[in-house]
Write an enzyme that holds these catalytic residues in place. Sequence first.
Site, PDB file in Angstrom:
ATOM      1  N   ASN A 163       6.858   4.750  -3.527  1.00 37.88           N
ATOM      2  CA  ASN A 163       6.920   4.956  -4.607  1.00 37.88           C
ATOM      3  C   ASN A 163       6.606   4.771  -5.658  1.00 37.88           C
ATOM      4  OD1 ASN A 163       8.046   2.021  -4.406  1.00 37.88           O
ATOM      5  ND2 ASN A 163      10.181   1.854  -5.202  1.00 37.88           N
ATOM      6  N   ARG A 171      -0.654  -5.177  -6.506  1.00 37.31           N
ATOM      7  CA  ARG A 171       0.298  -6.470  -6.939  1.00 37.31           C
ATOM      8  C   ARG A 171      -0.283  -7.510  -5.594  1.00 37.31           C
ATOM      9  NH1 ARG A 171       6.538  -5.277  -8.772  1.00 37.31           N
ATOM     10  NH2 ARG A 171       6.426  -5.608  -6.521  1.00 37.31           N
ATOM     11  N   LYS A 186      -1.755  -0.547   4.699  1.00 40.11           N
ATOM     12  CA  LYS A 186      -1.134   0.090   5.614  1.00 40.11           C
ATOM     13  C   LYS A 186       0.046   0.724   4.687  1.00 40.11           C
ATOM     14  CE  LYS A 186       2.770   0.857   6.619  1.00 40.11           C
ATOM     15  NZ  LYS A 186       2.671   2.344   6.461  1.00 40.11           N
ATOM     16  N   PRO A 187      -0.478   1.555   3.599  1.00 35.68           N
ATOM     17  CA  PRO A 187      -0.155   2.079   3.227  1.00 35.68           C
ATOM     18  C   PRO A 187       0.747   3.249   3.761  1.00 35.68           C
ATOM     19  CG  PRO A 187      -2.478   3.172   2.556  1.00 35.68           C
ATOM     20  CD  PRO A 187      -1.793   2.164   4.185  1.00 35.68           C
ATOM     21  N   ALA A 188       2.227   3.411   2.435  1.00 39.57           N
ATOM     22  CA  ALA A 188       3.220   4.206   3.243  1.00 39.57           C
ATOM     23  C   ALA A 188       2.707   5.886   4.060  1.00 39.57           C
ATOM     24  CB  ALA A 188       4.180   4.527   1.519  1.00 39.57           C
ATOM     25  N   LYS A 189       3.181   6.117   5.038  1.00 39.95           N
ATOM     26  CA  LYS A 189       2.552   7.498   5.227  1.00 39.95           C
ATOM     27  C   LYS A 189       2.491   9.045   4.813  1.00 39.95           C
ATOM     28  CE  LYS A 189       6.410   9.487   8.433  1.00 39.95           C
ATOM     29  NZ  LYS A 189       7.411   8.482   9.065  1.00 39.95           N
ATOM     30  N   GLU A 262       9.379  -8.326  -0.797  1.00 36.43           N
ATOM     31  CA  GLU A 262       9.274  -7.706  -1.727  1.00 36.43           C
ATOM     32  C   GLU A 262      10.546  -6.375  -0.880  1.00 36.43           C
ATOM     33  OE1 GLU A 262       9.029  -8.557  -5.016  1.00 36.43           O
ATOM     34  OE2 GLU A 262       7.445  -9.771  -5.144  1.00 36.43           O
ATOM     35  N   LEU A 263      11.828  -7.057  -1.059  1.00 38.10           N
ATOM     36  CA  LEU A 263      12.420  -5.461  -0.269  1.00 38.10           C
ATOM     37  C   LEU A 263      13.101  -5.478  -1.608  1.00 38.10           C
ATOM     38  CD1 LEU A 263      13.230  -8.186   2.444  1.00 38.10           C
ATOM     39  CD2 LEU A 263      11.950  -6.250   2.117  1.00 38.10           C
ATOM     40  N   ARG A 290      13.879   5.749 -14.673  1.00 45.20           N
ATOM     41  CA  ARG A 290      12.574   5.640 -14.603  1.00 45.20           C
ATOM     42  C   ARG A 290      12.590   5.712 -12.671  1.00 45.20           C
ATOM     43  NH1 ARG A 290       8.375   1.252 -14.183  1.00 45.20           N
ATOM     44  NH2 ARG A 290      10.523  -0.179 -13.256  1.00 45.20           N
ATOM     45  N   CYS A 296      12.865  -0.018  -6.481  1.00 45.81           N
ATOM     46  CA  CYS A 296      13.442  -1.064  -5.969  1.00 45.81           C
ATOM     47  C   CYS A 296      14.485  -1.894  -7.840  1.00 45.81           C
ATOM     48  CB  CYS A 296      12.604  -2.315  -5.594  1.00 45.81           C
ATOM     49  SG  CYS A 296      11.174  -2.945  -6.623  1.00 45.81           S
ATOM     50  N   GLU A 393      21.595   0.545  -1.487  1.00 49.76           N
ATOM     51  CA  GLU A 393      20.357   1.288  -2.772  1.00 49.76           C
ATOM     52  C   GLU A 393      20.478   2.517  -2.760  1.00 49.76           C
ATOM     53  OE1 GLU A 393      17.037  -0.270  -1.415  1.00 49.76           O
ATOM     54  OE2 GLU A 393      16.247  -1.007  -3.426  1.00 49.76           O
ATOM     55  N   GLU A 470       5.562 -11.650  -6.758  1.00 53.59           N
ATOM     56  CA  GLU A 470       3.646 -11.074  -7.041  1.00 53.59           C
ATOM     57  C   GLU A 470       3.755 -11.247  -8.479  1.00 53.59           C
ATOM     58  OE1 GLU A 470       4.634  -7.487  -5.293  1.00 53.59           O
ATOM     59  OE2 GLU A 470       3.665  -8.097  -3.164  1.00 53.59           O
TER      60      GLU A 470
HETATM   61  P1  NAD Z   1      10.348   1.194   3.929  1.00 58.21           P
HETATM   62  O1  NAD Z   1      10.384  -0.160   4.732  1.00 58.21           O
HETATM   63  O2  NAD Z   1      10.229   2.575   4.871  1.00 58.21           O
HETATM   64  O3  NAD Z   1       8.667   1.381   4.376  1.00 58.21           O
HETATM   65  C1  NAD Z   1       7.355   0.087   3.636  1.00 58.21           C
HETATM   66  C2  NAD Z   1       6.219   0.434   4.200  1.00 58.21           C
HETATM   67  O4  NAD Z   1       6.353   0.093   5.300  1.00 58.21           O
HETATM   68  C3  NAD Z   1       6.057   1.252   4.366  1.00 58.21           C
HETATM   69  O5  NAD Z   1       3.930   1.610   4.552  1.00 58.21           O
HETATM   70  C4  NAD Z   1       6.551   1.544   5.561  1.00 58.21           C
HETATM   71  O6  NAD Z   1       5.217   2.528   7.141  1.00 58.21           O
HETATM   72  C5  NAD Z   1       6.118   0.695   6.630  1.00 58.21           C
HETATM   73  N1  NAD Z   1       6.688   0.436   7.954  1.00 58.21           N
HETATM   74  C6  NAD Z   1       7.721   0.349   8.445  1.00 58.21           C
HETATM   75  N2  NAD Z   1       7.983   0.877   9.019  1.00 58.21           N
HETATM   76  C7  NAD Z   1       7.592  -0.629   9.869  1.00 58.21           C
HETATM   77  C8  NAD Z   1       7.861  -1.074  10.714  1.00 58.21           C
HETATM   78  N3  NAD Z   1       8.256  -1.037  12.294  1.00 58.21           N
HETATM   79  N4  NAD Z   1       6.700  -2.161  10.780  1.00 58.21           N
HETATM   80  C9  NAD Z   1       5.693  -1.795  10.033  1.00 58.21           C
HETATM   81  N5  NAD Z   1       5.989  -1.981   8.904  1.00 58.21           N
HETATM   82  C10 NAD Z   1       6.780  -0.547   8.787  1.00 58.21           C
HETATM   83  O7  NAD Z   1      10.367   1.597   2.994  1.00 58.21           O
HETATM   84  P2  NAD Z   1      10.265   2.352   1.829  1.00 58.21           P
HETATM   85  O8  NAD Z   1      11.475   3.431   2.220  1.00 58.21           O
HETATM   86  O9  NAD Z   1       8.734   3.131   1.818  1.00 58.21           O
HETATM   87  O10 NAD Z   1      10.661   2.424   0.301  1.00 58.21           O
HETATM   88  C11 NAD Z   1      11.594   2.255   0.127  1.00 58.21           C
HETATM   89  C12 NAD Z   1      12.313   1.044  -0.314  1.00 58.21           C
HETATM   90  O11 NAD Z   1      10.599  -0.670  -1.078  1.00 58.21           O
HETATM   91  C13 NAD Z   1      14.041  -0.112  -1.251  1.00 58.21           C
HETATM   92  O12 NAD Z   1      14.421   0.128  -0.228  1.00 58.21           O
HETATM   93  C14 NAD Z   1      12.626  -0.535  -2.404  1.00 58.21           C
HETATM   94  O13 NAD Z   1      14.110  -1.089  -2.768  1.00 58.21           O
HETATM   95  C15 NAD Z   1      11.600  -1.052  -1.588  1.00 58.21           C
HETATM   96  N6  NAD Z   1      11.334  -1.880  -2.679  1.00 58.21           N
HETATM   97  C16 NAD Z   1      11.088  -3.381  -3.229  1.00 58.21           C
HETATM   98  C17 NAD Z   1       9.879  -3.560  -4.137  1.00 58.21           C
HETATM   99  C18 NAD Z   1      10.233  -4.697  -4.001  1.00 58.21           C
HETATM  100  O14 NAD Z   1       9.344  -5.652  -5.122  1.00 58.21           O
HETATM  101  N7  NAD Z   1      11.529  -5.587  -3.934  1.00 58.21           N
HETATM  102  C19 NAD Z   1       9.590  -2.329  -4.590  1.00 58.21           C
HETATM  103  C20 NAD Z   1       9.223  -0.961  -4.317  1.00 58.21           C
HETATM  104  C21 NAD Z   1       9.774  -0.940  -3.377  1.00 58.21           C
END
Ligand code: NAD
Length: 493
Positions: A163, A171, A186-189, A262-263, A290, A296, A393, A470
């Site tokens: 996101n 950060r 490992k960035p998000a795919k 950071e969840l 925004r 999050c 969420e 962070e």
């Molecule tokens: P996600 O948990 O699906 O994925 C996050 C990352 O984890 C990605 O890089 C993904 O590829 C990886 N991942 C997924 N499964 C994994 C596994 N089994 N092992 C290792 N890595 C794995 O989350 P998302 O959909 O990318 O992001 C949205 C979520 O992130 C929302 O819940 C949001 O609230 C949270 N978020 C939190 C903050 C914060 O600072 N608290 C900031 C931004 C987003």
Amino acid sequence: MGIPAHREAELLAQVPTGLLIDGEWRDAAGGARFDVEDPSTGKVLLSIADASTEDGALAMDAAAAAQESWARTAPRERGEILRRAFELVTERAEDFALLMTLEMGKPLAESRGEVTYGAEFLRWFSEEAVRVSGRYSTSPDGKSRLLVTKKPVGPCLLITPWNFPLAMATRKIAPAVAAGCTMVLKPAKLTPLTSQLFAAVMMEAGLPAGVLNVVSTTSAGDVTGPILKDPRLRKVSFTGSTAVGQGLIRDAAHNVLRTSMELGGNAPFLVFEDADLDKAVDGAMAAKLRNMGEACTAANRFIVQDTVADEFAERFAARVGAMATGRGTEDETKVGPLIDAKSRDKVHSLVTDALDGGARALVGGAPEEGPGYFYQPTVLKDVAPDARILKEEIFGPVAPIVTFSTEDEAVALANNTEFGLVSYVFTSDLNRGLRIGEKLESGMLGLNAGVVSNAAAPFGGVKQSGLGREGGAEGIEEYLYTQYTGIADPYAG
Ligand code: NAD
């Protein structure tokens, strides 16, 4: 008017498409690749290397090999690499903004805001790198001396969400660099391209080979699972959903790793009858729309005093209804697409559940025709207390409104969630604002403010929103450990 197609193509041609391992951009083992799409069209932007378990192991080897010399690098040198990276990202702000808009969908104006925010972590931690210190003291009985120093924790695994493609990476990377840690990122795919370009900028800024390794992949668990079990890894820092974070905490137990999590969030947005409603509506727009609500920190529940609820809802709905959806590269776009079909369908299922339970849509309430994964900016009133939308969420441009009559009721509603990332409070009474703040269970509070993110502030949550902070002075501590040396009395013979 928008961005010409050739500009998009020229930018994409500059994005490295390999894995960054030990300072080199390499193909994945077996040559695997995956496509990255534009969520506003569904079209493929670029195809990049898809890391396997084997590639992850090579990245871990490189991070482990670089750790010792990197930890000995002068703090000023590490700081100056970050400062150069800040300048390079700032010079290329338009490139980073466009790339984020292309792969993530947010309007260009918001992407520019994220470049400023994301780059600020580089500048902030360039300054923090030279401020790490310890202490020397005499023990209470006078018989020894206590020397307390800080050391880098060691190789870190950093996992980022889609996101905020730049800011979530900087950060973590900036404090790790400042502290002297090496990394596997490992960035998000769904949005790896910004990290790929950012990693190239870090190398251009002078980061030595092996300090930052980047393994984009479609098989997250296959790559990160073995790294988490590797005895050379010392820390995992994750931003993403609570469910994935819980799994990573379990995996981190194997080697008792330091963890930063950071969840997810479920932010309450409280409006009291003494609030300046113009400011409250401005704050609500920022806290809700925004990033299309895909943050999050997004306000998830609007909790409004009954005496002003109708007026607030009417004004807010009028502003939300005027927000044009469209491709983020178009000048008139205010709200971009959601990240994928699954996210759009989840948002719609929450809205449908609320409407079935008696809520009214003041504006919006449905997905938009494709291509792209657009959802109408929506305001819901009279939402039933047991509606799913108040518990989960939303991650979309949808604002559910509920009402309260007393301060205690407002606090009880706000705290009625397993999450605790951020809360927003709008009131003209400072004492009330501070009092409510003391009662709210959240790591951050926006007092008459709809956005709290700031590189100089400790960002993070309590309850199931996470562990650690962070940014701010706290941010670098997550990448340091304390070592104590007990010294015999220098006066004893
Ligand atoms: P996600 O948990 O699906 O994925 C996050 C990352 O984890 C990605 O890089 C993904 O590829 C990886 N991942 C997924 N499964 C994994 C596994 N089994 N092992 C290792 N890595 C794995 O989350 P998302 O959909 O990318 O992001 C949205 C979520 O992130 C929302 O819940 C949001 O609230 C949270 N978020 C939190 C903050 C914060 O600072 N608290 C900031 C931004 C987003």
